[in-house]
Design a protein around this motif. Structure first.
Motif, PDB file in Angstrom:
ATOM      1  N   ALA A  38      75.089  48.525  48.958  1.00 54.76           N
ATOM      2  CA  ALA A  38      75.797  47.724  49.961  1.00 54.76           C
ATOM      3  C   ALA A  38      77.104  47.177  49.393  1.00 54.76           C
ATOM      4  O   ALA A  38      78.157  47.208  50.045  1.00 54.76           O
ATOM      5  CB  ALA A  38      74.894  46.588  50.438  1.00 54.76           C
ATOM      6  N   HIS A  39      77.034  46.681  48.169  1.00 52.83           N
ATOM      7  CA  HIS A  39      78.229  46.155  47.510  1.00 52.83           C
ATOM      8  C   HIS A  39      79.294  47.240  47.376  1.00 52.83           C
ATOM      9  O   HIS A  39      80.472  47.040  47.719  1.00 52.83           O
ATOM     10  CB  HIS A  39      77.843  45.601  46.136  1.00 52.83           C
ATOM     11  N   GLU A  40      78.903  48.410  46.872  1.00 49.77           N
ATOM     12  CA  GLU A  40      79.862  49.479  46.630  1.00 49.77           C
ATOM     13  C   GLU A  40      80.527  49.944  47.925  1.00 49.77           C
ATOM     14  O   GLU A  40      81.753  50.121  47.984  1.00 49.77           O
ATOM     15  CB  GLU A  40      79.167  50.647  45.939  1.00 49.77           C
ATOM     16  N   LEU A  41      79.731  50.143  48.961  1.00 48.31           N
ATOM     17  CA  LEU A  41      80.289  50.632  50.224  1.00 48.31           C
ATOM     18  C   LEU A  41      81.148  49.572  50.902  1.00 48.31           C
ATOM     19  O   LEU A  41      82.194  49.884  51.469  1.00 48.31           O
ATOM     20  CB  LEU A  41      79.159  51.082  51.153  1.00 48.31           C
ATOM     21  N   ALA A  42      80.723  48.310  50.831  1.00 52.60           N
ATOM     22  CA  ALA A  42      81.503  47.244  51.460  1.00 52.60           C
ATOM     23  C   ALA A  42      82.847  47.059  50.760  1.00 52.60           C
ATOM     24  O   ALA A  42      83.878  46.864  51.411  1.00 52.60           O
ATOM     25  CB  ALA A  42      80.708  45.944  51.451  1.00 52.60           C
ATOM     26  N   ARG A  43      82.850  47.130  49.426  1.00 46.24           N
ATOM     27  CA  ARG A  43      84.113  46.939  48.703  1.00 46.24           C
ATOM     28  C   ARG A  43      85.074  48.107  48.948  1.00 46.24           C
ATOM     29  O   ARG A  43      86.277  47.992  48.690  1.00 46.24           O
ATOM     30  CB  ARG A  43      83.873  46.706  47.203  1.00 46.24           C
ATOM     31  N   ARG A  44      84.536  49.207  49.467  1.00 47.97           N
ATOM     32  CA  ARG A  44      85.374  50.349  49.827  1.00 47.97           C
ATOM     33  C   ARG A  44      85.729  50.349  51.310  1.00 47.97           C
ATOM     34  O   ARG A  44      86.239  51.336  51.836  1.00 47.97           O
ATOM     35  CB  ARG A  44      84.672  51.651  49.422  1.00 47.97           C
ATOM     36  N   GLY A  45      85.451  49.228  51.970  1.00 48.96           N
ATOM     37  CA  GLY A  45      85.930  49.031  53.333  1.00 48.96           C
ATOM     38  C   GLY A  45      85.021  49.511  54.439  1.00 48.96           C
ATOM     39  O   GLY A  45      85.430  49.503  55.613  1.00 48.96           O
ATOM     40  N   LYS A  46      83.793  49.882  54.113  1.00 45.33           N
ATOM     41  CA  LYS A  46      82.879  50.357  55.143  1.00 45.33           C
ATOM     42  C   LYS A  46      82.153  49.181  55.811  1.00 45.33           C
ATOM     43  O   LYS A  46      81.939  48.139  55.208  1.00 45.33           O
ATOM     44  CB  LYS A  46      81.871  51.347  54.556  1.00 45.33           C
ATOM     45  N   ARG A  47      81.791  49.401  57.069  1.00 45.32           N
ATOM     46  CA  ARG A  47      81.020  48.389  57.804  1.00 45.32           C
ATOM     47  C   ARG A  47      79.546  48.611  57.483  1.00 45.32           C
ATOM     48  O   ARG A  47      78.952  49.607  57.883  1.00 45.32           O
ATOM     49  CB  ARG A  47      81.296  48.505  59.301  1.00 45.32           C
ATOM     50  N   VAL A  48      78.959  47.669  56.755  1.00 41.09           N
ATOM     51  CA  VAL A  48      77.649  47.856  56.133  1.00 41.09           C
ATOM     52  C   VAL A  48      76.669  46.810  56.639  1.00 41.09           C
ATOM     53  O   VAL A  48      77.008  45.621  56.761  1.00 41.09           O
ATOM     54  CB  VAL A  48      77.762  47.754  54.594  1.00 41.09           C
TER      55      VAL A  48
END
Length: 404
Positions: A38-48
């Motif tokens: 969740a952290h990795e995807l969110a920091r890459r701008g994805k809606r998680v």
């Protein structure tokens, strides 16, 4: 985490029940692997969206406790490579949130001369340019007086071994995921996942009556993964065991058994393998007998540990730790292993539903890799080439043991 998981022929009813616009990714399971993803995807701008059936921090699964070992000490090159990635990403997270998550203590791997595991470690260290020292038992005892090694014991010391502060690490990943915009919900037990006919989205229903739509679903459910996937026609050869760790009090106040002076350790003497950590938060040196716990049905709950487990750990501690009170442990803690037949991980797409990504089956040695696994699962979600080849962790290796 999930009592019912299935593909459905019609998506219209499910989508009409959804309470919000689609998420890019929904992650089911908020332990260290799920929260790191969740952290990795969110920091890459994805809606998680991250969903966890228990509290943010809990002791029901595989991600709790005051500390876990982190190490380069693997005989397989791909785990050494993954460890390098994990160390870097733990440090990145520490820098981002200005908090310490790792304490370097050094690490000892020991066992009889001729033990293949130790030979493999040395080979891997040389191949991957990892510094190490090959010590005799007496030399290691003199250098690390918390231990007592006989002359017939070989000790491999690697200076970068250490501890990850487990509870703090999970808490930090939740915080960092939220900081980057992720929606993270505790006490949301998933009861149904409905995949669209086009396999480009799915609806997740929870026991509280909520409904969420996501384009991709990541299953980091640990011990609950087997039953989840079985409902989708994917039966993986996974075994859930209930393991136990015991904490032993020091009897010598002049000898420091804390993480500030004592290294982490792993004993290699087939068929029994023990591991341990110096004192962190809980009073006492922590030790566990690796892969010794009973197989359980997670839906039926946990069981009592057989007294033989404690007796075997006590015997090990008595042999190698002369300055501990061996009469009784001062604390006991259970955790769950979800293990594949080859003791490797699973990181792959569902063979039928390509928008379902499977992770967090870590065979009892995955916590240290949390942010690395999060990064690799994020690559699968984003259809990027992972920085580490994932062939070893594919479902295809179980082709003769899988029912689809």
């Amino acid at each position: 985490l999930c009592s019912h998981l299935r593909g459905v022929p019609s998506f219209s009813a499910a989508s009409s029940a959804a309470t919000s616009s689609p998420f890019d990714v929904i992650i089911v399971g908020g332990g260290i692997q799920g929260s790191s993803t969740a952290h990795e995807l969110a920091r890459r701008g994805k809606r998680v969206l991250l969903l966890e059936q228990f509290a943010e921090e809990h002791q029901e699964g595989s991600s709790h406790g005051d500390g876990r070992i982190i190490r380069f000490a693997y005989g397989e090159d791909y785990y050494v490579e993954m460890s390098k990635l994990a160390y870097a990403l733990w440090r990145r997270t520490e820098s981002e949130c200005n908090t310490q998550l790792i304490k370097i203590t050094g690490g000892l791997d020991f066992g009889p001369y001729g033990e293949k595991n130790l030979d493999d470690l040395v080979t891997a260290f040389k191949k991957n340019d990892i510094p190490y020292e090959d010590l005799s038992g007496p030399a290691a005892s003199a250098r690390f007086p918390q231990f007592s090694f006989s002359p017939d014991v070989r000790v491999i010391y690697q200076k970068d071994g250490g501890v990850v502060f487990a509870d703090k690490a999970v808490r930090t990943m939740w915080q960092q995921a939220r900081k980057h915009g992720a929606t993270c919900l505790a006490h949301e037990k998933v009861v149904d996942i409905q995949v669209s006919p086009s396999h480009d989205s799915a609806t997740v229903l929870t026991a509280s009556g909520k409904s969420f739509v996501g384009h991709k679903i990541v299953i980091t459910a640990g011990a609950w993964a087997k039953s989840m996937l079985a409902k989708m026609g994917l039966v993986l050869p996974l075994e859930v065991t209930q393991e136990q760790v015991l904490y032993w009090r020091s009897t010598n106040p002049k000898l420091d058994h804390s993480m500030h002076s004592m290294p982490v350790f792993i004993s290699h003497k087939a068929p029994h393998f023990f591991y341990g950590l110096p004192q962190i938060d809980v009073a006492g040196v922590k030790c566990g007998w690796h892969h010794s716990g009973p197989a359980i049905d997670i839906e039926k709950g946990k069981v009592e540990h057989a007294p033989e487990n404690e007796e075997n750990v006590r015997g090990f501690m008595r042999e190698f730790f002369p300055h501990l009170d061996h009469s009784a442990p001062v604390h006991k803690l259970s955790c769950l292993y979800t293990t594949t037949p080859d003791h490797h991980f699973v990181m792959d797409r569902h063979p039928t539903y390509k928008n379902i990504i499977i992770g967090s089956v870590c065979s009892g040695h995955g916590f240290k890799f949390g942010p690395a696994i999060g990064s690799l699962l994020a690559a699968l979600v984003l259809e990027e080439k992972p920085v580490i080849a994932l062939d070893t962790f594919s479902i295809q290796r179980f082709k003769d043991q899988v029912v689809k």
